[in-house]
Scaffold this motif. Sequence first.
Motif, PDB file in Angstrom:
ATOM      1  N   SER A  56       2.319 -29.624 -24.992  1.00  0.00           N
ATOM      2  CA  SER A  56       3.633 -29.138 -25.390  1.00  0.00           C
ATOM      3  C   SER A  56       4.344 -28.506 -24.198  1.00  0.00           C
ATOM      4  CB  SER A  56       3.506 -28.110 -26.516  1.00  0.00           C
ATOM      5  OG  SER A  56       4.723 -27.430 -26.717  1.00  0.00           O
ATOM      6  N   ILE A  57       5.439 -29.121 -23.793  1.00  0.00           N
ATOM      7  CA  ILE A  57       6.227 -28.568 -22.690  1.00  0.00           C
ATOM      8  C   ILE A  57       6.779 -27.196 -23.069  1.00  0.00           C
ATOM      9  CG2 ILE A  57       8.223 -28.934 -21.201  1.00  0.00           C
ATOM     10  CD1 ILE A  57       5.884 -30.862 -20.725  1.00  0.00           C
ATOM     11  N   GLY A  58       7.150 -27.043 -24.343  1.00  0.00           N
ATOM     12  CA  GLY A  58       7.685 -25.767 -24.790  1.00  0.00           C
ATOM     13  C   GLY A  58       6.677 -24.641 -24.654  1.00  0.00           C
ATOM     14  N   ARG A  59       5.436 -24.862 -25.103  1.00  0.00           N
ATOM     15  CA  ARG A  59       4.423 -23.807 -25.014  1.00  0.00           C
ATOM     16  C   ARG A  59       4.034 -23.529 -23.569  1.00  0.00           C
ATOM     17  NH1 ARG A  59       1.777 -21.900 -29.281  1.00  0.00           N
ATOM     18  NH2 ARG A  59      -0.213 -21.725 -28.182  1.00  0.00           N
ATOM     19  N   MET A  60       4.012 -24.552 -22.746  1.00  0.00           N
ATOM     20  CA  MET A  60       3.718 -24.307 -21.332  1.00  0.00           C
ATOM     21  C   MET A  60       4.858 -23.549 -20.657  1.00  0.00           C
ATOM     22  SD  MET A  60       1.540 -27.607 -19.964  1.00  0.00           S
ATOM     23  CE  MET A  60       2.411 -28.913 -20.845  1.00  0.00           C
ATOM     24  N   SER A  61       6.090 -23.756 -21.118  1.00  0.00           N
ATOM     25  CA  SER A  61       7.199 -22.999 -20.546  1.00  0.00           C
ATOM     26  C   SER A  61       7.089 -21.516 -20.883  1.00  0.00           C
ATOM     27  CB  SER A  61       8.546 -23.561 -21.027  1.00  0.00           C
ATOM     28  OG  SER A  61       8.796 -23.241 -22.387  1.00  0.00           O
ATOM     29  N   GLN A  62       6.510 -21.190 -22.055  1.00  0.00           N
ATOM     30  CA  GLN A  62       6.235 -19.791 -22.375  1.00  0.00           C
ATOM     31  C   GLN A  62       5.258 -19.197 -21.373  1.00  0.00           C
ATOM     32  OE1 GLN A  62       5.211 -20.515 -26.683  1.00  0.00           O
ATOM     33  NE2 GLN A  62       6.446 -18.683 -26.972  1.00  0.00           N
ATOM     34  N   GLY A  63       4.270 -20.015 -20.988  1.00  0.00           N
ATOM     35  CA  GLY A  63       3.336 -19.558 -19.970  1.00  0.00           C
ATOM     36  C   GLY A  63       4.013 -19.347 -18.638  1.00  0.00           C
ATOM     37  N   GLN A  64       4.923 -20.237 -18.300  1.00  0.00           N
ATOM     38  CA  GLN A  64       5.642 -20.096 -17.033  1.00  0.00           C
ATOM     39  C   GLN A  64       6.501 -18.836 -17.033  1.00  0.00           C
ATOM     40  OE1 GLN A  64       8.251 -23.361 -15.986  1.00  0.00           O
ATOM     41  NE2 GLN A  64       8.123 -22.867 -13.814  1.00  0.00           N
ATOM     42  N   TYR A  65       7.021 -18.471 -18.199  1.00  0.00           N
ATOM     43  CA  TYR A  65       7.787 -17.230 -18.317  1.00  0.00           C
ATOM     44  C   TYR A  65       6.932 -16.037 -17.865  1.00  0.00           C
ATOM     45  CZ  TYR A  65      10.641 -13.516 -20.400  1.00  0.00           C
ATOM     46  OH  TYR A  65      11.414 -12.388 -20.595  1.00  0.00           O
ATOM     47  N   GLY A  66       5.650 -16.080 -18.233  1.00  0.00           N
ATOM     48  CA  GLY A  66       4.766 -14.995 -17.833  1.00  0.00           C
ATOM     49  C   GLY A  66       4.759 -14.786 -16.336  1.00  0.00           C
ATOM     50  N   ASN A  67       4.709 -15.885 -15.587  1.00  0.00           N
ATOM     51  CA  ASN A  67       4.725 -15.799 -14.122  1.00  0.00           C
ATOM     52  C   ASN A  67       6.117 -15.529 -13.576  1.00  0.00           C
ATOM     53  OD1 ASN A  67       5.556 -17.952 -11.745  1.00  0.00           O
ATOM     54  ND2 ASN A  67       3.823 -16.646 -11.175  1.00  0.00           N
ATOM     55  N   ARG A  68       7.109 -16.236 -14.083  1.00  0.00           N
ATOM     56  CA  ARG A  68       8.449 -16.261 -13.499  1.00  0.00           C
ATOM     57  C   ARG A  68       9.247 -14.977 -13.755  1.00  0.00           C
ATOM     58  NH1 ARG A  68      11.857 -20.717 -12.189  1.00  0.00           N
ATOM     59  NH2 ARG A  68      14.087 -20.321 -12.481  1.00  0.00           N
ATOM     60  N   VAL A  69       9.094 -14.415 -14.953  1.00  0.00           N
ATOM     61  CA  VAL A  69       9.898 -13.266 -15.350  1.00  0.00           C
ATOM     62  C   VAL A  69       9.054 -12.016 -15.608  1.00  0.00           C
ATOM     63  CG1 VAL A  69      11.585 -12.405 -17.015  1.00  0.00           C
ATOM     64  CG2 VAL A  69      11.591 -14.831 -16.381  1.00  0.00           C
ATOM     65  N   ALA A  70       7.971 -12.186 -16.384  1.00  0.00           N
ATOM     66  CA  ALA A  70       7.223 -11.021 -16.847  1.00  0.00           C
ATOM     67  C   ALA A  70       6.453 -10.320 -15.732  1.00  0.00           C
ATOM     68  CB  ALA A  70       6.274 -11.424 -17.970  1.00  0.00           C
ATOM     69  N   ILE A  71       5.772 -11.081 -14.904  1.00  0.00           N
ATOM     70  CA  ILE A  71       4.980 -10.452 -13.836  1.00  0.00           C
ATOM     71  C   ILE A  71       5.848  -9.596 -12.910  1.00  0.00           C
ATOM     72  CG2 ILE A  71       3.749 -10.983 -11.686  1.00  0.00           C
ATOM     73  CD1 ILE A  71       1.855 -10.964 -13.988  1.00  0.00           C
ATOM     74  N   PRO A  72       7.010 -10.070 -12.453  1.00  0.00           N
ATOM     75  CA  PRO A  72       7.853  -9.185 -11.644  1.00  0.00           C
ATOM     76  C   PRO A  72       8.244  -7.900 -12.365  1.00  0.00           C
ATOM     77  CG  PRO A  72       8.548 -11.455 -11.350  1.00  0.00           C
ATOM     78  CD  PRO A  72       7.537 -11.455 -12.467  1.00  0.00           C
ATOM     79  N   ARG A  73       8.546  -7.992 -13.658  1.00  0.00           N
ATOM     80  CA  ARG A  73       8.890  -6.776 -14.411  1.00  0.00           C
ATOM     81  C   ARG A  73       7.700  -5.821 -14.478  1.00  0.00           C
ATOM     82  NH1 ARG A  73      12.111  -9.737 -19.223  1.00  0.00           N
ATOM     83  NH2 ARG A  73      14.186  -9.684 -18.291  1.00  0.00           N
ATOM     84  N   ILE A  74       6.531  -6.378 -14.734  1.00  0.00           N
ATOM     85  CA  ILE A  74       5.327  -5.553 -14.836  1.00  0.00           C
ATOM     86  C   ILE A  74       4.998  -4.908 -13.508  1.00  0.00           C
ATOM     87  CG2 ILE A  74       2.823  -5.688 -15.174  1.00  0.00           C
ATOM     88  CD1 ILE A  74       3.495  -7.837 -17.371  1.00  0.00           C
ATOM     89  N   HIS A  75       5.062  -5.675 -12.436  1.00  0.00           N
ATOM     90  CA  HIS A  75       4.795  -5.111 -11.112  1.00  0.00           C
ATOM     91  C   HIS A  75       5.779  -3.986 -10.792  1.00  0.00           C
ATOM     92  CE1 HIS A  75       1.966  -8.083  -8.904  1.00  0.00           C
ATOM     93  NE2 HIS A  75       1.726  -8.107 -10.206  1.00  0.00           N
ATOM     94  N   ALA A  76       7.039  -4.166 -11.172  1.00  0.00           N
ATOM     95  CA  ALA A  76       8.039  -3.131 -10.908  1.00  0.00           C
ATOM     96  C   ALA A  76       7.727  -1.858 -11.689  1.00  0.00           C
ATOM     97  CB  ALA A  76       9.432  -3.649 -11.263  1.00  0.00           C
TER      98      ALA A  76
END
Length: 293
Positions: A56-76
């Motif tokens: 599922s491209i959709g579910r994998m895109s949720q995973g990519q969100y973790g790297n692309r958006v969430a990790i920078p927020r968490i690190h900050a």
Amino acid sequence: MEPWEWSDDIWHAKTSKVRAGRSLKPTAWKDGARCAVALSFDSDHDTIELRDGGNSIGRMSQGQYGNRVAIPRIHAALAKSDVPATFFVPAVAALLYPDEQRSAIDNGHEVGLHGWIHELNTKVPADRERELHFRAADTLERITGIRPVGMRTPSWDFSQETLRIQRELGLIYDSSLMADDEPYELLEDGEATGIVELPVEWIRDDAVYFNMNRFQALRPYTPPTAVLDIFTREFDRAYEEEGLFLLTMHPHVTGHRSRIFILEELIAHIRERSGVWFATHADIASFVRSDIA
């Protein structure tokens, strides 16, 4: 044979394979701290879909969100309060996002083992489980330059062989089991192993409150403010008992705009208390392990 037909030696063998040994709760934490806080993030990313053989491209895109958006927020959020954390990363996720792992190390965090592709250990043959864990350790070491010293099994799924493999890997701690609130030593067939368990609990895990699957009866019914309240109460009692507060989060779960405040406000609340030691899982395991003869 049904379980109620088992002889005593069958159920005894099952229950004695891996048990909680002596408590490793110290009389005081590092530098006399009253309470230890271990924040952790299971950076599963795309592997949740891949583990199940999905495409599922959709579910994998949720995973990519973790790297692309969430990790920078968490690190900050962590950097703002100078808080170290531990990131448990499936090797496939590390290969997809190697710069994320290097950044975690550069920012003073720990990267720990979390399987190869977030596989369930109890579904993998013993020889394959061993090979996957060793391959994962080699992969994380190659990417980060540091050999992992601890493991959180994917989905906290711990097989009859997992502890033996952890001992072969030379790990100093596991963080997948739930026999206590405080650190304890793991026993294998009654034998002390020297491996520290830093226990988890579903109560202290963001995913159980926020998971969503539109094809199942799975919806995020718990409001973020209630999750913050639960986590805060867990910390407050750990502080009162002079113990360990260990929290499990997932970037693709907590890293959203309406949820990141949980991490930010929790850290702020903890910072209001004196005598709190924020540490990586490896640092806490090393500290309590010094009491093991």
